[in-house]
Design a protein around this motif. Sequence first.
Motif, PDB file in Angstrom:
ATOM      1  N   GLY A  55       0.801  -1.220   0.000  1.00  0.00           N
ATOM      2  CA  GLY A  55       0.000   0.000   0.000  1.00  0.00           C
ATOM      3  C   GLY A  55       0.833   1.269   0.000  1.00  0.00           C
ATOM      4  O   GLY A  55       0.353   2.345   0.341  1.00  0.00           O
ATOM      5  N   MET A  56       2.113   1.151  -0.389  1.00  0.00           N
ATOM      6  CA  MET A  56       2.971   2.341  -0.464  1.00  0.00           C
ATOM      7  C   MET A  56       2.909   2.974  -1.852  1.00  0.00           C
ATOM      8  O   MET A  56       3.375   4.093  -2.048  1.00  0.00           O
ATOM      9  N   ASP A  57       2.383   2.219  -2.788  1.00  0.00           N
ATOM     10  CA  ASP A  57       2.228   2.716  -4.155  1.00  0.00           C
ATOM     11  C   ASP A  57       0.941   2.103  -4.701  1.00  0.00           C
ATOM     12  O   ASP A  57       0.443   1.116  -4.146  1.00  0.00           O
ATOM     13  N   THR A  58       0.386   2.682  -5.744  1.00  0.00           N
ATOM     14  CA  THR A  58      -0.864   2.153  -6.304  1.00  0.00           C
ATOM     15  C   THR A  58      -0.633   1.745  -7.756  1.00  0.00           C
ATOM     16  O   THR A  58       0.124   2.392  -8.481  1.00  0.00           O
ATOM     17  N   ALA A  72      -6.565  -2.219  -4.458  1.00  0.00           N
ATOM     18  CA  ALA A  72      -6.418  -1.318  -5.611  1.00  0.00           C
ATOM     19  C   ALA A  72      -7.593  -0.345  -5.696  1.00  0.00           C
ATOM     20  O   ALA A  72      -7.502   0.682  -6.362  1.00  0.00           O
ATOM     21  N   GLU A  73      -8.690  -0.680  -5.027  1.00  0.00           N
ATOM     22  CA  GLU A  73      -9.857   0.210  -5.053  1.00  0.00           C
ATOM     23  C   GLU A  73      -9.981   1.036  -3.785  1.00  0.00           C
ATOM     24  O   GLU A  73     -10.950   1.775  -3.616  1.00  0.00           O
ATOM     25  N   ASP A  74      -8.996   0.924  -2.893  1.00  0.00           N
ATOM     26  CA  ASP A  74      -9.045   1.684  -1.643  1.00  0.00           C
ATOM     27  C   ASP A  74      -8.853   3.179  -1.886  1.00  0.00           C
ATOM     28  O   ASP A  74      -8.130   3.591  -2.802  1.00  0.00           O
ATOM     29  N   THR A  75      -9.458   3.978  -1.009  1.00  0.00           N
ATOM     30  CA  THR A  75      -9.160   5.402  -0.981  1.00  0.00           C
ATOM     31  C   THR A  75      -7.792   5.591  -0.313  1.00  0.00           C
ATOM     32  O   THR A  75      -7.281   4.658   0.326  1.00  0.00           O
ATOM     33  N   THR A  76      -7.225   6.777  -0.435  1.00  0.00           N
ATOM     34  CA  THR A  76      -5.946   7.075   0.204  1.00  0.00           C
ATOM     35  C   THR A  76      -6.028   6.825   1.704  1.00  0.00           C
ATOM     36  O   THR A  76      -5.102   6.283   2.312  1.00  0.00           O
ATOM     37  N   LYS A  81      -4.539   3.314   6.460  1.00  0.00           N
ATOM     38  CA  LYS A  81      -4.923   2.423   7.555  1.00  0.00           C
ATOM     39  C   LYS A  81      -4.395   1.008   7.301  1.00  0.00           C
ATOM     40  O   LYS A  81      -3.853   0.355   8.200  1.00  0.00           O
ATOM     41  N   TYR A  82      -4.538   0.543   6.061  1.00  0.00           N
ATOM     42  CA  TYR A  82      -4.043  -0.787   5.669  1.00  0.00           C
ATOM     43  C   TYR A  82      -2.536  -0.900   5.937  1.00  0.00           C
ATOM     44  O   TYR A  82      -2.055  -1.842   6.557  1.00  0.00           O
ATOM     45  N   SER A 113      -1.041   0.619  16.744  1.00  0.00           N
ATOM     46  CA  SER A 113      -1.585  -0.571  16.097  1.00  0.00           C
ATOM     47  C   SER A 113      -2.728  -1.197  16.904  1.00  0.00           C
ATOM     48  O   SER A 113      -2.576  -1.477  18.087  1.00  0.00           O
ATOM     49  N   PRO A 114      -3.882  -1.445  16.254  1.00  0.00           N
ATOM     50  CA  PRO A 114      -5.022  -2.017  16.976  1.00  0.00           C
ATOM     51  C   PRO A 114      -4.857  -3.509  17.305  1.00  0.00           C
ATOM     52  O   PRO A 114      -5.511  -4.009  18.218  1.00  0.00           O
TER      53      PRO A 114
END
Length: 229
Positions: A55-58, A72-76, A81-82, A113-114
Amino acid sequence: MSYVRVVDEFKRYQMGENTIVANNGITFEIEKGDFAVILGPSGAGKSTVLNILGGMDTPDEGQIWIDGHNIAEDTTKQLTKYRRDDVGFVFQFYNLVPNLTAKENVELATQISPNALDVDEVLESVGLSHRVDNFPAQLSGGEQQRVAIARALAKNPKLLLCDEPTGALDFETGKSILKLLQNTAKETGTTVIVITHNSAIAPMADRVIYINDAKVRETVLNPRPRSVD
Ligand code: ADP
Ligand code: ADP
């Protein structure tokens, strides 16, 4: 469906007039608890894949399914969070905070971290109980890498992503780190993904994904990976 499933992923970089195709339709799968190696020469596109998985790049195109969710469909915001909650990173040169002890380095990662695990237990699991109060400069390279692995694991991540984790270590120390990563996958069910140019690591993996010239050339499953020792 596999725990990690990358489907037809493309990533291009614009360098002035030139377009560099770093990933040219990458497809592969990794099962939960696999110790997987993505192998290929320098420039093949491995870091690009790792950055996208973390999740460091899209990607420009394609699907990146992690535990049933297409990042790939996540918002920023979702991606932040991911990255924070679900991914542990291990780097070639450890990237520890020099003025914090081993234990403090690991604690720092768990604060936000949760799913955080017990810091002392994680340090024990990487064989560092006797070194918790030492600063990075007082530790060997292998010990520093163990702290980095503990720091990544303490979040209880879905993925442990490792970029040339033995690249700065001598042969024997590198072996002990590979053994730790292999055991971590087997014993905790954490999905471990290592990128490397070192083909000697391949026999130890459950799954080897060969990347060259921006494409997956072959995926090999080792039903009985060689134990590192
Ligand atoms: P590897 O990790 O296998 O060495 P990379 O994924 O780092 O390969 O790079 C693949 C290709 O993409 C290379 O040609 C590299 O120069 C190019 N590349 C990677 N990141 C960038 C970037 N941020 N900007 C421009 N080109 C890049
Ligand atoms: P390089 O050319 O990158 O220095 P090496 O052959 O020295 O490659 O190996 C680098 C790392 O790969 C070592 O630190 C070790 O962790 C791992 N490695 C290589 N071959 C083996 C092997 N046969 N068994 C276990 N680990 C290995």
